[in-house]
Design a protein around this motif. Sequence first.
Motif, mmCIF file in Angstrom:
data_model
loop_
_atom_site.group_PDB
_atom_site.id
_atom_site.type_symbol
_atom_site.label_atom_id
_atom_site.label_comp_id
_atom_site.label_asym_id
_atom_site.label_seq_id
_atom_site.Cartn_x
_atom_site.Cartn_y
_atom_site.Cartn_z
ATOM 1 N N LEU A 136 3.408 -2.472 -0.064
ATOM 2 C CA LEU A 136 4.642 -1.728 0.177
ATOM 3 C C LEU A 136 4.599 -0.856 1.429
ATOM 4 C CD1 LEU A 136 5.524 -0.504 -3.449
ATOM 5 C CD2 LEU A 136 6.730 -2.251 -2.125
ATOM 6 N N ILE A 137 3.428 -0.641 1.986
ATOM 7 C CA ILE A 137 3.271 0.325 3.077
ATOM 8 C C ILE A 137 4.292 0.146 4.208
ATOM 9 C CG2 ILE A 137 1.712 1.024 4.950
ATOM 10 C CD1 ILE A 137 -0.593 0.793 2.911
ATOM 11 N N PRO A 138 4.495 -1.066 4.745
ATOM 12 C CA PRO A 138 5.448 -1.189 5.869
ATOM 13 C C PRO A 138 6.863 -0.734 5.526
ATOM 14 C CG PRO A 138 4.065 -3.150 5.706
ATOM 15 C CD PRO A 138 3.821 -2.337 4.464
ATOM 16 N N ARG A 139 7.249 -0.784 4.261
ATOM 17 C CA ARG A 139 8.598 -0.375 3.862
ATOM 18 C C ARG A 139 8.809 1.132 4.007
ATOM 19 N NH1 ARG A 139 10.305 -3.487 -1.713
ATOM 20 N NH2 ARG A 139 9.259 -5.499 -1.324
ATOM 21 N N PHE A 140 7.723 1.876 3.920
ATOM 22 C CA PHE A 140 7.854 3.332 3.875
ATOM 23 C C PHE A 140 7.428 4.016 5.166
ATOM 24 C CE2 PHE A 140 7.501 2.095 -0.612
ATOM 25 C CZ PHE A 140 8.634 2.718 -1.106
ATOM 26 N N VAL A 141 7.287 3.249 6.231
ATOM 27 C CA VAL A 141 6.943 3.823 7.534
ATOM 28 C C VAL A 141 8.137 3.673 8.467
ATOM 29 C CG1 VAL A 141 5.465 3.624 9.556
ATOM 30 C CG2 VAL A 141 4.479 3.405 7.281
ATOM 31 N N HIS A 142 8.648 4.806 8.952
ATOM 32 C CA HIS A 142 9.823 4.807 9.832
ATOM 33 C C HIS A 142 9.478 5.280 11.250
ATOM 34 C CE1 HIS A 142 11.918 4.241 6.084
ATOM 35 N NE2 HIS A 142 11.451 5.389 5.617
ATOM 36 N N PHE A 143 8.287 5.850 11.416
ATOM 37 C CA PHE A 143 7.856 6.347 12.738
ATOM 38 C C PHE A 143 6.441 5.828 12.986
ATOM 39 C CE2 PHE A 143 10.523 9.532 10.604
ATOM 40 C CZ PHE A 143 11.589 9.635 11.489
ATOM 41 N N ASP A 144 6.309 4.514 13.104
ATOM 42 C CA ASP A 144 4.978 3.906 13.128
ATOM 43 C C ASP A 144 4.107 4.409 14.269
ATOM 44 O OD1 ASP A 144 2.915 2.206 12.279
ATOM 45 O OD2 ASP A 144 3.538 0.645 13.665
ATOM 46 N N ASN A 145 4.682 4.636 15.430
ATOM 47 C CA ASN A 145 3.894 5.055 16.591
ATOM 48 C C ASN A 145 4.129 6.510 16.977
ATOM 49 O OD1 ASN A 145 4.797 1.836 17.497
ATOM 50 N ND2 ASN A 145 2.659 2.375 17.181
ATOM 51 N N GLY A 146 4.442 7.316 15.996
ATOM 52 C CA GLY A 146 4.601 8.742 16.234
ATOM 53 C C GLY A 146 5.993 9.116 16.710
ATOM 54 N N PRO A 147 6.153 10.348 17.197
ATOM 55 C CA PRO A 147 5.084 11.349 17.376
ATOM 56 C C PRO A 147 4.530 11.840 16.041
ATOM 57 C CG PRO A 147 7.223 12.353 17.723
ATOM 58 C CD PRO A 147 7.475 10.887 17.571
ATOM 59 N N PHE A 148 3.217 12.114 16.010
ATOM 60 C CA PHE A 148 2.545 12.543 14.804
ATOM 61 C C PHE A 148 2.588 14.069 14.691
ATOM 62 C CE2 PHE A 148 0.631 8.563 16.280
ATOM 63 C CZ PHE A 148 0.993 7.752 15.215
ATOM 64 N N LYS A 149 2.436 14.562 13.480
ATOM 65 C CA LYS A 149 2.608 15.987 13.199
ATOM 66 C C LYS A 149 1.310 16.608 12.683
ATOM 67 C CE LYS A 149 7.098 15.891 13.987
ATOM 68 N NZ LYS A 149 7.747 16.683 15.057
ATOM 69 N N ARG A 189 14.075 11.938 -1.369
ATOM 70 C CA ARG A 189 14.320 12.159 -2.789
ATOM 71 C C ARG A 189 15.240 11.089 -3.364
ATOM 72 N NH1 ARG A 189 16.644 17.833 -5.192
ATOM 73 N NH2 ARG A 189 15.781 17.652 -7.299
ATOM 74 N N GLN A 190 16.274 10.733 -2.628
ATOM 75 C CA GLN A 190 17.249 9.766 -3.107
ATOM 76 C C GLN A 190 16.683 8.357 -3.220
ATOM 77 O OE1 GLN A 190 20.440 10.266 -0.297
ATOM 78 N NE2 GLN A 190 21.206 12.149 -1.247
ATOM 79 N N ASP A 191 15.900 7.946 -2.230
ATOM 80 C CA ASP A 191 15.385 6.575 -2.269
ATOM 81 C C ASP A 191 14.020 6.465 -2.952
ATOM 82 O OD1 ASP A 191 13.501 7.438 -0.396
ATOM 83 O OD2 ASP A 191 14.488 6.484 1.302
ATOM 84 N N GLY A 192 13.473 7.594 -3.403
ATOM 85 C CA GLY A 192 12.201 7.571 -4.131
ATOM 86 C C GLY A 192 10.973 7.470 -3.258
ATOM 87 N N SER A 193 11.144 7.456 -1.930
ATOM 88 C CA SER A 193 9.988 7.291 -1.047
ATOM 89 C C SER A 193 9.035 8.478 -1.111
ATOM 90 C CB SER A 193 10.450 7.062 0.390
ATOM 91 O OG SER A 193 11.220 8.147 0.862
ATOM 92 N N MET A 194 9.530 9.653 -1.526
ATOM 93 C CA MET A 194 8.663 10.826 -1.630
ATOM 94 C C MET A 194 7.480 10.569 -2.561
ATOM 95 S SD MET A 194 11.061 13.329 -3.969
ATOM 96 C CE MET A 194 9.743 14.168 -4.871
ATOM 97 N N TRP A 195 7.698 9.729 -3.567
ATOM 98 C CA TRP A 195 6.620 9.451 -4.518
ATOM 99 C C TRP A 195 5.543 8.586 -3.875
ATOM 100 C CZ3 TRP A 195 6.892 12.939 -7.904
ATOM 101 C CH2 TRP A 195 8.130 13.383 -8.378
ATOM 102 N N ARG A 226 7.724 3.078 -9.234
ATOM 103 C CA ARG A 226 8.079 1.787 -9.832
ATOM 104 C C ARG A 226 9.574 1.716 -10.122
ATOM 105 N NH1 ARG A 226 2.948 2.359 -12.452
ATOM 106 N NH2 ARG A 226 3.929 3.333 -14.259
ATOM 107 N N GLU A 227 10.153 2.836 -10.524
ATOM 108 C CA GLU A 227 11.588 2.874 -10.791
ATOM 109 C C GLU A 227 12.401 2.765 -9.498
ATOM 110 O OE1 GLU A 227 12.441 6.408 -12.940
ATOM 111 O OE2 GLU A 227 11.208 5.872 -14.674
ATOM 112 N N ALA A 228 11.857 3.279 -8.397
ATOM 113 C CA ALA A 228 12.600 3.327 -7.136
ATOM 114 C C ALA A 228 12.523 2.016 -6.350
ATOM 115 C CB ALA A 228 12.083 4.475 -6.267
ATOM 116 N N VAL A 229 11.498 1.200 -6.618
ATOM 117 C CA VAL A 229 11.328 -0.061 -5.886
ATOM 118 C C VAL A 229 11.849 -1.206 -6.754
ATOM 119 C CG1 VAL A 229 9.661 -1.653 -4.842
ATOM 120 C CG2 VAL A 229 9.342 0.832 -4.628
#
Length: 248
Positions: free
Chosen positions: A49-62, A167-173, A194-197
Motif C-alpha cells: 500500500l505504500i505508494p498509495r499514501f505518498v504524495h510528496f515522494d521527493n520532498g521537500p522533507f520536514k 482523517r477523512q480518507d483514513g491515511s492518518m492510520w 482496513r476499514e479505510a482501504v
Amino acid sequence: LSTTFTSSIDYFKHIADHDLRQLHEQLNSVDDEEDARRKYINWTVIRQLIPRFVHFDNGPFKLICDDFGPFNMMVDNAEDLNIVAVLDWEWSYAGPQELFWSPPLWLLGQPPASWEDGHDDSRLSRYNKYLDIWIRVIQEEEQKVLDSSTGDDHDKKLPSVLLRKQRQDGSMWFYHIMQEAFNGPNSVPFSRLREAVPDFEELAAAVSKEDTEAFVKMKMEHKDHYEKDLAEMKERYRGVPYMQGATD
C-alpha cells in the motif's frame, strides 16, 4: 537508520521491511498460528500500500521528532503556559511530509498502536474529540499568519486542510503504523486502516498461501524454541529473588 533517502516511498519501504524482519526474526513475535498468519498477511499488504499514501515522494522533507509532545516542553508558569523551551531532540530526523502533517501520537498520552480491541477501543472516541480540538487550534493559528492574498491553491496545503484530509480518507492510520514501529493487526491503526482501504481484504486474499503457511510453520518452531529456553532459564534461576520476580 544507517542510510539516507531521497524518496519517501523508499523510506516507508525501509520501515516496513524492518518491521517484517522483526516479525521474522524475533522468536516470540507471534502468539499462535492464527496470530502469525494475520501478522504476516497484514504486513505484506501494508508494504504493497505504500505508494498509495505518498504524495510528496521527493520532498521537500520536514524536521520530525518522534519524541515530541507536552512532556518535552517547558512553560513559563502554570497560568500563561507560554512555551519557553523544547527538550530531548534525540529522535529527530528529516522525514516525509506525510508524517509531519499527521495527527500527533501524544493526544491521549498513549500512542494509538498501544490500544487494543480495534475500533471498539473506548480511547478512540476520546482521541477523535481531542483531534477536533487540535485541528481547530491549528486553524486558529493559521488565520493569524495568513493575509487576504492567500489563494485557493495555497489553502489546499494548509496544515488544517491536510489533517482533515488524512482523517477523512483514513491515511492518518497508515502513517501511525509507519511511525510507531512494529505493532500487530489487532491494534486500532490496523483495524481503522482496513476499514479505510476498500480492497484491503482483496489484497490480503492474494498473498501467497504457500509463503504464509511456511512463515507460520517457522514461527511455531520459533515459539517452541523460545518457550523451552524460557522454561530452562526459570528453572536455572529458581529461588533467585530478582529472577523470581521477573519471571512470575
